[in-house]
Design an enzyme around this catalytic site. Structure first.
Site, PDB file in Angstrom:
ATOM      1  CG  ASP A  95      -1.718  -0.831   1.184  1.00  0.00           C
ATOM      2  OD1 ASP A  95      -1.901  -1.849   0.364  1.00  0.00           O
ATOM      3  OD2 ASP A  95      -2.581  -1.375   2.270  1.00  0.00           O
TER       4      ASP A  95
ATOM      5  CE  LYS B 100      -4.748   4.997   8.073  1.00  0.00           C
ATOM      6  NZ  LYS B 100      -4.844   3.622   8.251  1.00  0.00           N
TER       7      LYS B 100
ATOM      8  CG  ASP C  17      -3.564   4.004  -1.955  1.00  0.00           C
ATOM      9  OD1 ASP C  17      -4.774   3.143  -1.943  1.00  0.00           O
ATOM     10  OD2 ASP C  17      -3.312   4.871  -1.259  1.00  0.00           O
TER      11      ASP C  17
END
Length: 758
Positions: A453, A522, A691
């Site tokens: 990732d 986050k 991603d």
């Protein structure tokens, strides 16, 4: 009308329609035609020759519509199965086929439209047309009134809804099976060759999901060969179902769910309604009960939605559990790729990914076992340490891993606590099987996908665009002994600001003391580069604070509503601190975002949409228009309609705010597709979720090299300068601001960065 009849008269269908379909199909299978029987069990006769509508004179003769249609082999087999080969109906059909009797016109019953030959275009002969015993006529849609709250006031509004009985009938049909379109494919998808030719073999789907007329027109004139090559490479990856994980999912779901991120099969019980007299006397009690009741109803609605979603997933899995299959892909208007099958694919939740394996097994090789262990550590949240530390972490828990593989429902402490439980379970199964396979683990063949990732991938693209040394180091574009965690870096700044506010006696800072952690900030950090607004950041942080409200240091005692209000107040305060901290860390990214936003504002001032061409050759046109509403007076009420056409004025605000994230999304999609093309050339099995890049553990090192090479090759191009030149050429009347200055980041360092994708 037929659908409505079936919904309200299932007895008619079972007793009459299905029986006549079976009898007629048996007769046709035996060489006769539909309707050639001299009689049927309901006492009616039919003939292959019919008269005109009036039944008198004229002598118009037509062939029965059903007699000209062949019975497919599958239907014959199904008919024989249904009829049992010797049942009452099949025997009648055989007798009718063996000795069809002529029936005079005078003895014929009144003819239906089908018997008259008026329905020759009916698609297939499911049953002989028989008038139902009852033909109730109901409206599919009905008007109803609903009381709703609007700005603390209630008003009554009219709504159009589907008739509940019709809705029930539709749901029953959905429960029988799935629409055959948009499922995974048993053969390789058709290669994309045009914007409406690719994916499924037997029907066309559009390359573009969403978008608008302008972009559709641009696609027809664009050279999309590179884009097609990337999509075709991704669609050629075969998959299969992980049956050990499927068995665990089914057992847990049967037991009631509610664990390992599975939805709970039971609803919450609502609060008991207080005595009406007490509520009249105590208005606060009434409000509190209403608030708690609304929260329970919302939670139960969410649970219902999640249960339906899981049932759909499991339905697809059950159908494909013994097959290898493929996912055809298309793109959104920015170029991001998506599997076309909606219910079950690898872009879905953890349970989807845990249930999927590559169909092709490949040996682990020298480092494959280490990558399996790193993958398990990542899934369990231990991804902020070095690769060696992750391998050691997994080795220390090898005994637990083996116990999980032997009895996952008995030994749950390891995989239940993982961030992605079912993917962790699948990895435990694989590590255990490989460990027990023999002395030479490197020759063990595995089908399990392992992931790499990006490290806050949006900021990685911004740092590469601006050659930002400081920002690039924070998101692992440069080599380090340990992975750099941008979320922890932002958290550190936020905590420093909170500590200072706490010293000044700020009430909200005191409430948040010891509550804010990496998880709280986050999502906001991750989405900041994609244009998250203050409202969006507030909602993200509020969701995390709700999970930790038991640890919040409230200075007073609040009821349920009061706690929710205080959580919202704290989330606003914390969202501001987080966004300011992100700006402090990533000035270069902020400069690029501002330049893109200003350019978008200048273009939309001409009432033109923002558009550009990606490095893959895809023309992108942002579809945001300012909707126009108008009111229509009807016999029941006044109705407000929205016009969303491409001829409406562009939405300046949405174009400005959406251009930076959409532009970066088009670049991360380009990087992903370039990697897919090169992996196919190298013979590497490849899949991705934006991603997150997937391959076998044994080919992970090769994929890592490819994705770094493609990233460097992409950003060695002067992408921002090319975009600015395109704007100046297409809009000569606009004076655009200069492109932000670049930093001194050496992109070649990406090759040496172990944790660029990790």
């Amino acid at each position: 009308q037929l659908v409505i009849q079936h919904a309200y008269a299932p007895e008619w269908w079972l007793e009459t329609g299905a029986r006549r379909w079976v009898e007629g199909s048996n007769a046709a299978a035996n060489g006769s035609t539909f309707g050639s029987s001299s009689g049927s069990s309901d006492g009616r006769s039919s003939s292959t020759t019919t008269t005109n509508e009036s039944g008198r004179g004229g002598g118009k003769t037509t062939t029965n519509w059903a007699s000209t249609l062949p019975i497919p082999k599958e239907v014959k087999e199904a008919v024989q199965t249904y009829g049992g080969g010797g049942g009452e109906h099949s025997g009648q059909a055989a007798e009718a086929a063996a000795a069809p009797a002529a029936v005079s016109e005078a003895a014929s019953p009144p003819l239906s439209p089908h018997d008259r030959g008026d329905c020759d275009s009916f698609p297939f002969p499911m049953w002989l047309p028989i008038k139902p015993k009852t033909t109730p006529r109901v409206a599919v849609f009905e008007h109803t009134l609903r009381r709703q709250k609007n700005h603390k006031k209630y008003r009554v509004a009219g709504w159009i809804r589907v008739n509940p009985l019709v809705r029930t009938a539709i749901e029953q049909v959905h429960a029988i099976g799935y629409e055959p379109k948009h499922l995974p494919m048993l053969s390789k998808p058709r290669p994309w060759s045009a914007p409406n030719k690719g994916g499924y073999l037997t029907f066309d789907v559009n390359l573009l999901r969403g978008g608008g007329v302008l972009q559709d027109g641009a696609l027809r004139n664009a050279n999309l060969s590179n884009l097609f090559e990337g999509l075709n490479a991704m669609g050629e990856t075969p998959w299969c179902i992980n049956k050990p994980v499927l068995n665990v999912v089914k057992e847990m779901w049967k037991a009631g769910g509610g664990k390992a991120n599975l939805p709970d099969r039971k609803d919450l019980r609502g609060p008991s309604k207080p005595d009406p007299k007490m509520m009249e006397e105590d208005e606060e009690m009434h409000k509190r009960w209403e608030a708690e009741k609304a929260m329970v109803e919302t939670e139960n609605a969410n649970r219902h939605s999640l249960r339906c979603d899981l049932e759909l997933k499991l339905g697809v899995v059950e159908r494909f559990q013994d097959d290898s299959f493929y996912f055809p892909f298309n793109i959104d208007f920015r170029g991001r790729t998506y599997p076309i099958p909606p219910h079950f694919n690898h872009l879905g939740a953890d349970v989807n990914r845990g249930l999927l394996l590559f169909h092709e097994a490949k040996p682990l090789g020298d480092k494959g076992m280490d990558w399996l262990k790193i993958h398990l550590a990542n899934l369990c949240g231990n991804d902020k340490v070095s690769f060696n530390d992750r391998v050691e972490w997994a080795d220390e828990r090898l005994e637990k891993v083996l116990k999980v593989a032997d009895d996952p429902l008995e030994h749950t402490d390891l995989w239940f606590e993982a961030d992605d439980p079912f993917q962790a379970l699948a990895t435990c199964f694989e590590i255990a099987t490989a460990t027990r396979s023999g002395s030479d683990v490197s020759s063990f063949k595995t089908k399990l996908p392992t992931h790499q990732d990006g490290s806050c991938n949006g900021l990685q693209h911004y740092a590469a665009l601006g050659r930002d040394e400081f920002g690039g180091a924070a998101v692992n574009l440069t080599p380090h002994d340990r992975p750099q965690d941008v979320y922890s870096a932002v958290l550190k700044l936020v905590l420093e600001k909170l500590a200072k506010a706490e010293e000044e006696g700020n009430e909200l800072a005191l409430i948040l003391k010891g509550v804010v952690n990496r998880k709280v900030v986050k999502q906001t950090v991750m989405t900041s580069v994609y244009g998250v607004t203050f409202i969006g950041a507030r909602d993200q942080i509020r969701n995390r604070l709700r999970e930790r409200k038991g640890q919040m240091n409230f200075t007073e005692t609040y009821d349920v509503k009061g706690v929710e209000e205080k959580v919202t107040e704290c989330s606003k305060y914390l969202a501001l601190l987080t966004l300011h901290s992100i700006t402090d860390l990533f000035n270069c990214a902020k400069d690029i975002m501002n330049w893109l936003g200003e350019s978008a504002s200048l273009i939309t001032s001409l009432n033109l949409p923002v558009s550009w061409v990606t490095p893959m050759g895809l023309p992108v046109v942002q579809p945001y228009r300012r909707p126009t509403s108008y009111r229509v007076n009807t016999a029941l009420q006044q109705v407000t309609l929205l016009d969303l056409g491409d001829q409406l004025p562009v939405h300046n605000t949405r174009h400005r705010s959406a251009f930076p994230p959409n532009f970066v999304h088009s670049l991360d999609s380009t990087h992903m597709l370039l990697t897919a093309i090169q992996c196919k050339k190298e013979g590497i099995t490849y899949a991705s979720v934006h991603d997150s890049y997937w391959t076998h553990p044994g080919t992970m090192d090769k994929m890592n090299k490819i994705l770094r090479d493609e990233f460097i090759g992409l950003y060695e191009r002067p992408i921002l300068e090319e975009l600015a030149h395109s704007f100046e050429r297409r809009f000569p009347e606009i004076e655009f601001p200069p492109v932000p200055a670049r930093g001194n980041l050496d992109l070649q360092l990406v090759r040496e960065s172990k944790y660029f994708f990790a």
